[in-house]
Design a protein around this motif. Structure first.
Motif, mmCIF file in Angstrom:
data_model
loop_
_atom_site.group_PDB
_atom_site.id
_atom_site.type_symbol
_atom_site.label_atom_id
_atom_site.label_comp_id
_atom_site.label_asym_id
_atom_site.label_seq_id
_atom_site.Cartn_x
_atom_site.Cartn_y
_atom_site.Cartn_z
ATOM 1 N N SER A 73 26.605 5.507 68.476
ATOM 2 C CA SER A 73 26.070 5.774 67.139
ATOM 3 C C SER A 73 27.033 5.356 66.041
ATOM 4 C CB SER A 73 25.761 7.272 66.983
ATOM 5 O OG SER A 73 24.836 7.693 67.964
ATOM 6 N N GLY A 74 28.174 4.795 66.430
ATOM 7 C CA GLY A 74 29.120 4.291 65.435
ATOM 8 C C GLY A 74 30.102 5.318 64.922
ATOM 9 N N HIS A 75 30.213 6.479 65.599
ATOM 10 C CA HIS A 75 31.149 7.525 65.152
ATOM 11 C C HIS A 75 32.474 7.395 65.903
ATOM 12 C CE1 HIS A 75 28.125 9.533 62.786
ATOM 13 N NE2 HIS A 75 27.320 9.556 63.817
ATOM 14 N N ALA A 76 33.548 7.278 65.140
ATOM 15 C CA ALA A 76 34.879 7.203 65.748
ATOM 16 C C ALA A 76 35.394 8.615 66.006
ATOM 17 C CB ALA A 76 35.827 6.452 64.824
ATOM 18 N N SER A 77 36.127 8.778 67.094
ATOM 19 C CA SER A 77 36.699 10.093 67.430
ATOM 20 C C SER A 77 37.745 10.470 66.393
ATOM 21 C CB SER A 77 37.354 10.043 68.808
ATOM 22 O OG SER A 77 36.474 9.494 69.757
ATOM 23 N N ASP A 78 37.706 11.724 65.929
ATOM 24 C CA ASP A 78 38.734 12.193 64.995
ATOM 25 C C ASP A 78 39.684 13.149 65.719
ATOM 26 O OD1 ASP A 78 37.210 14.475 65.294
ATOM 27 O OD2 ASP A 78 36.612 14.631 63.194
ATOM 28 N N ILE A 79 40.671 13.655 65.002
ATOM 29 C CA ILE A 79 41.684 14.522 65.610
ATOM 30 C C ILE A 79 41.063 15.813 66.154
ATOM 31 C CG2 ILE A 79 42.329 15.582 63.406
ATOM 32 C CD1 ILE A 79 44.679 14.768 66.352
ATOM 33 N N ILE A 80 40.027 16.323 65.469
ATOM 34 C CA ILE A 80 39.351 17.551 65.939
ATOM 35 C C ILE A 80 38.703 17.299 67.296
ATOM 36 C CG2 ILE A 80 37.514 19.228 65.438
ATOM 37 C CD1 ILE A 80 38.079 18.666 62.433
ATOM 38 N N ASN A 129 14.507 12.318 62.379
ATOM 39 C CA ASN A 129 15.259 11.212 61.762
ATOM 40 C C ASN A 129 16.494 11.683 61.001
ATOM 41 O OD1 ASN A 129 13.660 9.059 62.697
ATOM 42 N ND2 ASN A 129 12.152 9.437 61.091
ATOM 43 N N LEU A 130 17.090 12.768 61.468
ATOM 44 C CA LEU A 130 18.383 13.211 60.943
ATOM 45 C C LEU A 130 19.447 12.738 61.924
ATOM 46 C CD1 LEU A 130 17.529 16.858 59.850
ATOM 47 C CD2 LEU A 130 18.012 14.946 58.333
ATOM 48 N N PHE A 131 20.414 11.999 61.419
ATOM 49 C CA PHE A 131 21.399 11.391 62.308
ATOM 50 C C PHE A 131 22.591 12.322 62.511
ATOM 51 C CE2 PHE A 131 19.155 7.886 60.220
ATOM 52 C CZ PHE A 131 18.639 7.259 61.350
ATOM 53 N N PRO A 132 22.870 12.709 63.759
ATOM 54 C CA PRO A 132 24.036 13.570 64.026
ATOM 55 C C PRO A 132 25.314 12.902 63.530
ATOM 56 C CG PRO A 132 22.666 13.306 65.998
ATOM 57 C CD PRO A 132 22.161 12.326 65.004
ATOM 58 N N ASP A 133 26.257 13.707 63.043
ATOM 59 C CA ASP A 133 27.542 13.165 62.607
ATOM 60 C C ASP A 133 28.641 13.625 63.564
ATOM 61 O OD1 ASP A 133 27.916 15.824 61.951
ATOM 62 O OD2 ASP A 133 27.835 15.518 59.784
#
Length: 681
Positions: A538-545, A504-508
């Motif tokens: 999972s609701g994560h937006a792509s960042d510049i990295i 139950n650890l959510f990847p970031d």
């Protein structure tokens, strides 16, 4: 016509036919619009095909079609019906940041979502009570008579009983309990006071469920309750945390409208909101405006402004504010001085930090552990170990015991230098001094071993941490996953990825970036798309990295057109490329025999004043030399010096190697002499 037919198929759950028609219209040169995508996304959500729904939602954005309120409401409503309220709240947050204002449908969906979760829990509780009544209480005759009525109630009444019971808890333990208490209050007779409602709204805001708190406030107003100053302060705080400063200031107007006077909590919350939303300039203007209107500010107000200035790299402005405070009623304190010292140290201005350190002592302030920690961290950042050690010893002589944070600074700095043995010695010192290493200590050690490519030893530290009763967090797993990916041990990295999710650890975003990087470097580009879908789901937006990693992977796997298309898409989405992005782009074009395009982009960057570094120049110079454009390469070399960008060994190698490779040693020698004459070497 196409949209009507697709919508009809979707409503009849003929999703395959709808999808086929969608691709057919694209093949015939027609561009789907927002209505097309909304129909399909809604249908996939309705049929619990979440991955396909998210994939289409992302595809819509990538095609330059901005989601509207209906698009967001489809996802919010679908997640809420499934009881996945946290995901729904994340979408509402994304929605607000994109400038789309939630409407009644959004708020009602959120409330229904929390209700679904609460009812499920209460149904479980009710079923459990029945089991108790049948199999436990029947054995105790003295209890059975008095208890019978409680367990023979119909389900709705039983739920109401549970709601009433929960409503009396002054400190709800989770969001479900808070929602249950809230619903019970709204339906209670006699009518509850606004103070009771404030307690629940406040507890939800403290749990960081800001969109939910906003939606509940809307319901409170619709039921005819008059908000008081406390209610509106909670609302302002929520708006600030979801990035809606316009609505936060509208709530300030509402305070004045209901005849209240804003207090320091109101004003400080608004100032903090401007600071956390990167509008420190407006926060300072707001401060000046308040003083001009006769409002009294306190220590928290100035602490907020100083913290905001330091976090945005404007530490010298913070010093000016501190000096201005010295002439006013609110005097600087140790916390403010520590914040500024920390700001200077993070900007590597340790001389200025030390000056303030000595000035505060002269003014009678006693430095504490935080002060010393900031300075030690600053000197470690600049590799000034003797100064850091001197401060550490001075701290002990002053009777200030180093805490775990002090030791962690030293451990982390040693590990980043590659001196893991020194870091281990510091850990030994920690234990001897009676301070117990924490997760940060172990994570630093793990990171240190990964930096020297010793993932095996890093894994041992990970296991030792768990053996010592500490829980591995997302950061711990990210360190190992990243270390494994850098060594092309992608299968092992994915095993850890699965393990962290099972706990139950959510990847970031860092987790996903590492995995995409590993897949790209190991040549497994076909697996990248699945990870991207999961990341967005999972609701994560792509960042510049993320974009830089993917661009580099596409170029190195010879998918040049896809890489260029990705870059254009990135710009269309207003994601600002950095120097690394441009260097990857130039390198890919040069290596892909598209030198003219690379040269055009490089010239554009030079003319428009983009800060190009030595890597970007090296890539372009190398490309020109390889193409035999000797004069152009030399001109760029001198331009590099003119722009105060010094050559490094890689640049030198990129210049000389192509000439030697072509047997043009005389030309290489002449160039070297010219470079020495012009002071380039």
């Amino acid at each position: 016509m196409w949209n009507t037919t697709i919508d009809g198929f979707c409503k009849e759950r003929c999703i395959t036919e709808a999808r086929d028609l969608f691709y057919e219209m694209i093949d015939q040169g027609m561009s789907p619009d927002i209505v097309t995508y909304n129909s399909l996304v809604h249908a996939f959500c309705f049929m619990d095909k979440w991955l396909e729904a998210i994939k289409l939602f992302n595809q819509m954005i990538l095609e330059g079609i901005n989601p509207n309120i209906h698009s967001f409401n489809i996802l919010v409503g679908a997640f809420c019906k499934e009881g996945r309220v946290t995901k729904a709240e994340a979408i509402v947050g994304m929605m607000m940041k994109s400038g789309v204002k939630p409407d009644e449908v959004t708020y009602n969906s959120l409330m229904d979502g929390h209700y679904v979760v609460t009812v499920c829990l209460l149904q479980i509780s009710f079923a459990f009570n029945i089991v108790l009544s049948r199999y436990v209480f029947c054995k105790f005759p003295l209890l059975s008579t008095s208890s019978a009525s409680s367990f023979l109630l119909s389900l709705p009444v039983a739920l109401a009983t549970n709601f009433s019971f929960r409503s009396y808890g002054s400190n709800p333990r989770n969001i479900e309990e808070s929602m249950a208490s809230f619903r019970a209050l709204l339906h209670r007779h006699p009518r509850p006071s606004i103070v009771q409602i404030n307690k629940i709204l406040g507890s939800i805001a403290r749990m960081k469920h800001f969109p939910t708190a906003i939606s509940l406030f809307e319901q409170v107003e619709s039921k005819g309750f008059t908000p008081c100053l406390v209610t509106l302060n909670i609302l302002i705080n929520c708006f600030c945390h979801v990035g809606q400063m316009t609505l936060a200031f509208s709530a300030l107007g509402k305070i004045l409208k209901v005849g209240c006077q804003p207090d320091t909590i109101t004003l400080n919350t608004l100032m903090k909101g401007l600071c956390i939303n990167n509008d420190v300039g407006k926060a300072l203007d707001f401060h000046d405006d308040l003083l001009a209107k006769g409002f009294q500010l306190d220590v928290v107000s100035y602490g907020t402004l100083i913290n905001g200035l330091c976090k945005t790299g404007k530490t010298r402005c913070a010093v000016k504010l501190l000096q201005k405070m010295g002439r006013g009623q609110v005097k600087p304190n140790l916390v403010m001085c520590n914040t500024i010292i920390d700001g200077f140290c993070k900007e590597k201005f340790t001389t200025e930090a030390c000056d303030l350190f000595h000035e505060m002592i002269d003014q009678g302030m006693s430095p504490n552990a935080v002060t010393y920690n900031c300075l030690i961290h600053g000197f470690c950042l600049m590799d000034k170990w003797p100064e850091a050690a001197k401060l550490f010893n001075q701290m002990i002589l002053k009777g200030i015991n180093p805490n775990i944070h002090t030791f962690n600074i030293l451990v982390s700095a040693s590990c980043k230098e590659g001196c893991v043995n020194k870091a281990q010695a510091i850990v030994g010192m920690i234990m001897k001094s009676g301070v117990k290493p924490d997760e940060v200590t172990y994570n630093s050690l793990m990171d240190g071993y990964c930096l020297i490519n010793n993932v095996g030893e890093s894994g041992k530290v990970f296991n030792k941490m768990i053996t010592n009763g500490l829980a591995a967090d997302v950061f711990s797993y990210n360190i190992l996953i990243n270390g494994l990916c850098k060594l092309n041990m992608v299968d092992d990295a994915f095993n850890l990825f699965k393990e962290m999710k099972s706990k139950n650890l959510f990847p970031d975003i860092v987790t996903y970036n590492s995995l995409v990087d590993g897949l790209c470097k190991s040549g497994k580009m076909s697996f990248v798309q699945n990870i991207i879908y999961e990341m967005h789901a999972s609701g994560h937006a792509s960042d510049i990295i993320f974009y830089n990693i993917l661009l580099d992977g596409l170029y190195k796997s010879h998918h040049l057109d896809q890489a260029v298309a990705l870059f254009k898409r990135m710009v269309d989405q207003r994601i600002q490329p950095d120097t690394c992005t441009y260097t990857i782009l130039l390198n890919g074009l040069c290596n892909g025999n598209r030198l003219n395009e690379a040269w055009f982009i490089f010239q554009y960057l030079l003319v428009n004043g983009h800060p190009l570094d030595v890597q970007a120049y090296t890539v372009m110079i190398s490309g020109l030399f390889k193409a035999g454009l000797f004069d152009e390469a030399k001109a760029l070399l001198y331009k590099m010096k003119e722009n105060k960008c010094p050559l490094d060994f890689v640049t030198f190698d990129a210049i000389i190697r192509p000439l030697l490779g072509k047997g043009e040693s005389d030309k290489a020698k002449d160039l070297l002499n010219e470079m020495f004459t012009r002071g380039l070497l």
